[in-house]
Design an enzyme around this catalytic site. Sequence first.
Site, mmCIF file in Angstrom:
data_model
loop_
_atom_site.group_PDB
_atom_site.id
_atom_site.type_symbol
_atom_site.label_atom_id
_atom_site.label_comp_id
_atom_site.label_asym_id
_atom_site.label_seq_id
_atom_site.Cartn_x
_atom_site.Cartn_y
_atom_site.Cartn_z
ATOM 1 N N HIS A 15 0.830 -1.200 0.000
ATOM 2 C CA HIS A 15 0.000 0.000 0.000
ATOM 3 C C HIS A 15 0.865 1.251 0.000
ATOM 4 C CE1 HIS A 15 -0.372 0.692 4.678
ATOM 5 N NE2 HIS A 15 0.878 0.603 4.290
ATOM 6 N N HIS A 40 4.873 -0.030 -0.501
ATOM 7 C CA HIS A 40 5.673 -0.903 0.374
ATOM 8 C C HIS A 40 4.718 -1.948 0.935
ATOM 9 C CE1 HIS A 40 3.831 1.979 3.112
ATOM 10 N NE2 HIS A 40 3.860 1.014 4.008
ATOM 11 N N HIS A 42 3.316 -5.043 3.790
ATOM 12 C CA HIS A 42 3.169 -5.458 5.185
ATOM 13 C C HIS A 42 2.749 -6.924 5.227
ATOM 14 C CE1 HIS A 42 3.459 -1.558 7.182
ATOM 15 N NE2 HIS A 42 2.785 -1.051 6.153
ATOM 16 N N ASP A 80 -4.859 -10.766 -0.426
ATOM 17 C CA ASP A 80 -3.523 -11.354 -0.339
ATOM 18 C C ASP A 80 -2.717 -11.133 -1.632
ATOM 19 O OD1 ASP A 80 -1.437 -12.751 0.904
ATOM 20 O OD2 ASP A 80 -2.104 -14.682 0.104
HETATM 21 NI NI NI Z 1 2.507 0.873 5.562
#
Ligand code: NI
Length: 135
Positions: A15, A40, A42, A80
């Site tokens: 995101h 980037h 997560h 995902d």
């Molecule tokens: Ni973030």
Amino acid sequence: MKVKVSRKAHFNAAHRLYNPDWDMEKNDAIFGLCNNPNYHGHNYELIVGVTGEIDPETGFVMDMKVLKSLIKKEVEMALDHKNLNVEVPEFKNVNPTAENIAIVIWQKLRPFIKQEHELEITLYETPRNFVTFSG
Ligand code: NI
């Protein structure tokens, strides 16, 4: 007696957090590294909790096999390995913060959970930062 049953799940997603109404300087000040224009990722950890009365016939609040497959179908398939800003329509005009992702997950699952059951979403964006939404 009400009992909460919970199922853990996991997904990876990319995101970028920014407000298109602000310039780069203000976005950097507020969102820091999360404003990286190249996105980037997560490793999100998800806990879905369902609270309700125990069914006297099964002894379950909810069949966890059903909850497991619901999370897979409605959440993991949708989020995902996705770029949330680009590939997930719910975030076209909504900043994909942990808060907003938790709300979207709740909205995706709520129609499939019995009316009389409460649904609680806990979403970890990092091992130390997490948000909770229960409608
Ligand atoms: Ni973030």
